[in-house]
Write a protein that holds these residues in place. Sequence first.
Motif, PDB file in Angstrom:
ATOM      1  N   MET A 112       3.633   3.759   0.273  1.00 41.37           N
ATOM      2  CA  MET A 112       2.826   2.599  -0.133  1.00 41.37           C
ATOM      3  C   MET A 112       2.159   1.968   1.077  1.00 41.37           C
ATOM      4  SD  MET A 112       6.016   0.160  -0.975  1.00 41.37           S
ATOM      5  CE  MET A 112       6.986   1.484  -1.690  1.00 41.37           C
ATOM      6  N   LYS A 113       1.080   1.296   0.840  1.00 45.13           N
ATOM      7  CA  LYS A 113       0.264   0.790   1.947  1.00 45.13           C
ATOM      8  C   LYS A 113       0.578  -0.676   2.233  1.00 45.13           C
ATOM      9  CE  LYS A 113      -4.569   0.636   3.378  1.00 45.13           C
ATOM     10  NZ  LYS A 113      -5.441  -0.445   2.952  1.00 45.13           N
ATOM     11  N   ARG A 114       0.938  -0.937   3.480  1.00 45.96           N
ATOM     12  CA  ARG A 114       1.256  -2.314   3.858  1.00 45.96           C
ATOM     13  C   ARG A 114      -0.021  -3.142   4.071  1.00 45.96           C
ATOM     14  NH1 ARG A 114       6.912  -3.132   6.088  1.00 45.96           N
ATOM     15  NH2 ARG A 114       7.951  -1.274   5.329  1.00 45.96           N
ATOM     16  N   ILE A 115       0.175  -4.461   4.082  1.00 42.41           N
ATOM     17  CA  ILE A 115      -0.945  -5.368   4.360  1.00 42.41           C
ATOM     18  C   ILE A 115      -1.132  -5.448   5.878  1.00 42.41           C
ATOM     19  CG2 ILE A 115      -1.840  -7.679   3.952  1.00 42.41           C
ATOM     20  CD1 ILE A 115      -1.149  -6.304   1.367  1.00 42.41           C
ATOM     21  N   SER A 116      -2.371  -5.469   6.346  1.00 41.48           N
ATOM     22  CA  SER A 116      -2.621  -5.517   7.784  1.00 41.48           C
ATOM     23  C   SER A 116      -2.299  -6.900   8.352  1.00 41.48           C
ATOM     24  CB  SER A 116      -4.084  -5.193   8.081  1.00 41.48           C
ATOM     25  OG  SER A 116      -4.883  -6.305   7.747  1.00 41.48           O
ATOM     26  N   LYS A 117      -1.954  -6.911   9.614  1.00 37.58           N
ATOM     27  CA  LYS A 117      -1.626  -8.171  10.272  1.00 37.58           C
ATOM     28  C   LYS A 117      -2.810  -9.131  10.265  1.00 37.58           C
ATOM     29  CE  LYS A 117       0.087 -10.017  14.626  1.00 37.58           C
ATOM     30  NZ  LYS A 117       0.628  -9.712  15.947  1.00 37.58           N
ATOM     31  N   GLN A 118      -4.012  -8.564  10.383  1.00 28.99           N
ATOM     32  CA  GLN A 118      -5.208  -9.403  10.385  1.00 28.99           C
ATOM     33  C   GLN A 118      -5.285 -10.291   9.149  1.00 28.99           C
ATOM     34  OE1 GLN A 118      -7.339  -9.942  12.810  1.00 28.99           O
ATOM     35  NE2 GLN A 118      -5.966  -8.629  13.990  1.00 28.99           N
ATOM     36  N   THR A 119      -4.865  -9.741   8.006  1.00 28.34           N
ATOM     37  CA  THR A 119      -4.922 -10.497   6.756  1.00 28.34           C
ATOM     38  C   THR A 119      -4.100 -11.767   6.843  1.00 28.34           C
ATOM     39  OG1 THR A 119      -5.172  -8.437   5.542  1.00 28.34           O
ATOM     40  CG2 THR A 119      -4.487 -10.360   4.270  1.00 28.34           C
TER      41      THR A 119
ATOM     42  N   LEU B 162      -2.505 -12.819  -4.351  1.00 30.01           N
ATOM     43  CA  LEU B 162      -2.406 -12.578  -5.798  1.00 30.01           C
ATOM     44  C   LEU B 162      -2.665 -11.109  -6.089  1.00 30.01           C
ATOM     45  CD1 LEU B 162      -4.306 -15.690  -7.222  1.00 30.01           C
ATOM     46  CD2 LEU B 162      -1.845 -15.274  -7.240  1.00 30.01           C
ATOM     47  N   GLY B 163      -1.775 -10.496  -6.885  1.00 33.00           N
ATOM     48  CA  GLY B 163      -1.934  -9.086  -7.236  1.00 33.00           C
ATOM     49  C   GLY B 163      -1.241  -8.140  -6.274  1.00 33.00           C
ATOM     50  N   LYS B 164      -0.874  -8.612  -5.082  1.00 32.92           N
ATOM     51  CA  LYS B 164      -0.159  -7.777  -4.121  1.00 32.92           C
ATOM     52  C   LYS B 164       1.301  -7.598  -4.579  1.00 32.92           C
ATOM     53  CE  LYS B 164      -3.479  -7.490  -0.939  1.00 32.92           C
ATOM     54  NZ  LYS B 164      -4.618  -7.928  -1.787  1.00 32.92           N
ATOM     55  N   THR B 165       1.991  -6.627  -3.993  1.00 33.12           N
ATOM     56  CA  THR B 165       3.363  -6.349  -4.408  1.00 33.12           C
ATOM     57  C   THR B 165       4.359  -6.781  -3.336  1.00 33.12           C
ATOM     58  OG1 THR B 165       2.489  -4.379  -5.502  1.00 33.12           O
ATOM     59  CG2 THR B 165       4.873  -4.592  -5.356  1.00 33.12           C
ATOM     60  N   LEU B 166       5.366  -7.543  -3.761  1.00 35.33           N
ATOM     61  CA  LEU B 166       6.430  -7.985  -2.860  1.00 35.33           C
ATOM     62  C   LEU B 166       7.655  -7.107  -3.094  1.00 35.33           C
ATOM     63  CD1 LEU B 166       7.633 -10.098  -0.855  1.00 35.33           C
ATOM     64  CD2 LEU B 166       8.245 -11.465  -2.857  1.00 35.33           C
ATOM     65  N   TRP B 167       8.195  -6.519  -2.008  1.00 31.86           N
ATOM     66  CA  TRP B 167       9.334  -5.604  -2.112  1.00 31.86           C
ATOM     67  C   TRP B 167      10.559  -6.185  -1.424  1.00 31.86           C
ATOM     68  CZ3 TRP B 167       8.832  -1.441  -5.170  1.00 31.86           C
ATOM     69  CH2 TRP B 167       7.530  -0.976  -5.435  1.00 31.86           C
TER      70      TRP B 167
ATOM     71  N   THR C  42       6.578  -5.395   9.322  1.00 32.11           N
ATOM     72  CA  THR C  42       7.340  -4.271   9.858  1.00 32.11           C
ATOM     73  C   THR C  42       8.718  -4.091   9.227  1.00 32.11           C
ATOM     74  OG1 THR C  42       8.197  -5.677  11.619  1.00 32.11           O
ATOM     75  CG2 THR C  42       6.196  -4.442  12.096  1.00 32.11           C
ATOM     76  N   SER C  43       9.238  -5.115   8.540  1.00 33.21           N
ATOM     77  CA  SER C  43      10.603  -5.031   8.013  1.00 33.21           C
ATOM     78  C   SER C  43      10.723  -4.047   6.848  1.00 33.21           C
ATOM     79  CB  SER C  43      11.048  -6.414   7.538  1.00 33.21           C
ATOM     80  OG  SER C  43      12.275  -6.305   6.851  1.00 33.21           O
ATOM     81  N   ASP C  44      11.918  -3.460   6.691  1.00 35.63           N
ATOM     82  CA  ASP C  44      12.199  -2.649   5.510  1.00 35.63           C
ATOM     83  C   ASP C  44      13.022  -3.414   4.489  1.00 35.63           C
ATOM     84  OD1 ASP C  44      10.897  -0.291   6.256  1.00 35.63           O
ATOM     85  OD2 ASP C  44      12.546   0.196   7.608  1.00 35.63           O
ATOM     86  N   GLU C  45      13.496  -4.606   4.865  1.00 33.37           N
ATOM     87  CA  GLU C  45      14.320  -5.421   3.986  1.00 33.37           C
ATOM     88  C   GLU C  45      13.446  -6.201   3.004  1.00 33.37           C
ATOM     89  OE1 GLU C  45      17.744  -5.776   4.170  1.00 33.37           O
ATOM     90  OE2 GLU C  45      17.681  -4.127   5.613  1.00 33.37           O
ATOM     91  N   LEU C  46      12.314  -6.677   3.509  1.00 30.41           N
ATOM     92  CA  LEU C  46      11.464  -7.592   2.758  1.00 30.41           C
ATOM     93  C   LEU C  46      10.043  -7.405   3.263  1.00 30.41           C
ATOM     94  CD1 LEU C  46      11.594 -10.007   0.740  1.00 30.41           C
ATOM     95  CD2 LEU C  46      11.907 -11.486   2.715  1.00 30.41           C
ATOM     96  N   PHE C  47       9.142  -6.938   2.412  1.00 31.98           N
ATOM     97  CA  PHE C  47       7.779  -6.658   2.870  1.00 31.98           C
ATOM     98  C   PHE C  47       6.788  -6.666   1.705  1.00 31.98           C
ATOM     99  CE2 PHE C  47       7.790  -2.282   1.309  1.00 31.98           C
ATOM    100  CZ  PHE C  47       9.145  -2.001   1.263  1.00 31.98           C
ATOM    101  N   ILE C  48       5.524  -6.568   2.047  1.00 30.18           N
ATOM    102  CA  ILE C  48       4.457  -6.687   1.054  1.00 30.18           C
ATOM    103  C   ILE C  48       3.526  -5.485   1.176  1.00 30.18           C
ATOM    104  CG2 ILE C  48       2.488  -8.099   0.315  1.00 30.18           C
ATOM    105  CD1 ILE C  48       3.961 -10.492   1.518  1.00 30.18           C
ATOM    106  N   SER C  49       3.075  -4.962   0.027  1.00 26.52           N
ATOM    107  CA  SER C  49       2.166  -3.823   0.050  1.00 26.52           C
ATOM    108  C   SER C  49       0.962  -4.073  -0.849  1.00 26.52           C
ATOM    109  CB  SER C  49       2.882  -2.552  -0.421  1.00 26.52           C
ATOM    110  OG  SER C  49       3.043  -2.578  -1.829  1.00 26.52           O
ATOM    111  N   GLU C  50      -0.060  -3.238  -0.665  1.00 30.51           N
ATOM    112  CA  GLU C  50      -1.189  -3.237  -1.596  1.00 30.51           C
ATOM    113  C   GLU C  50      -0.688  -2.727  -2.938  1.00 30.51           C
ATOM    114  OE1 GLU C  50      -4.180  -4.247  -1.089  1.00 30.51           O
ATOM    115  OE2 GLU C  50      -4.308  -4.433   1.083  1.00 30.51           O
ATOM    116  N   PRO C  51      -1.274  -3.169  -4.045  1.00 32.66           N
ATOM    117  CA  PRO C  51      -0.870  -2.646  -5.354  1.00 32.66           C
ATOM    118  C   PRO C  51      -1.204  -1.160  -5.488  1.00 32.66           C
ATOM    119  CG  PRO C  51      -2.794  -4.086  -5.552  1.00 32.66           C
ATOM    120  CD  PRO C  51      -2.323  -4.177  -4.139  1.00 32.66           C
TER     121      PRO C  51
END
Length: 194
Positions: free
Chosen positions: A1-8, A21-26, A147-156
């Motif tokens: 899955m694709k993470r959100i860039s730091k710039q965002t 909104l619409g992004k996925t929280l893991w 960068t975390s694997d415990e808690l992170f956000i990805s593109e849908p």
Amino acid sequence: MKRISKQTFLKSSDILAKEMLGKTLWRKTDFGLIGGKITETEAYLSKNDFSCHASTGKSKRNESMFEEGGISYVYFIYGCYFCFNIVSGEKDSGEAVLIRALEPIAGTEIIYNFRNTKRIMDLTNGPGKLCQALNIDKSCNGINLITSDELFISEPEQKEDFEIITTTRIGITKSIDLPLRFYIKGNEFVSKKT
DNA sequence: TTATGGATCTTCT
DNA sequence: GAAGATCCATAAA
């Protein structure tokens, strides 16, 4: 899955709140991975926003809010509940985006372990509820969401079009007129309509 | 169906 | 000592 860039995450919180909104929280748990689509957010600004925790200056409680964008800010409130925020902007700006609601899309059966309800609608439609659902507590404060694997956000997985409703924030007593609450139009997994 | 109050702890004054 | 970016059970209508 694709993470959100730091710039965002370095954008200001009112812009970031809409982009989340619409992004996925893991969230990784002992029972497996839980994922949810972000359906409702609120922005807390660094300037002229007196309900923002950072408006009274840096303290032990809110220090992670002054980190740079992409860090998590988790705090305890009302004696029983946690709230989960994404810090935004440059380091020391003191702004964040509160995640108010999710739509469960993965590991829903795990969420039922943490939440004492049968209705799927009630699992994650509120800031305190979604922290219970994802097993988020104070130990999640200050995590790097990029960068975390415990808690992170990805593109849908699939991009989808939706309209964003803008309205005033909930549960605060200062700066209540600012239009800084955003949610996905028509989605049932929001804490409150209108 | 809507309204109200209790739970219960951290932080700051 | 008081307030707080909430939730839920219970009461009232």
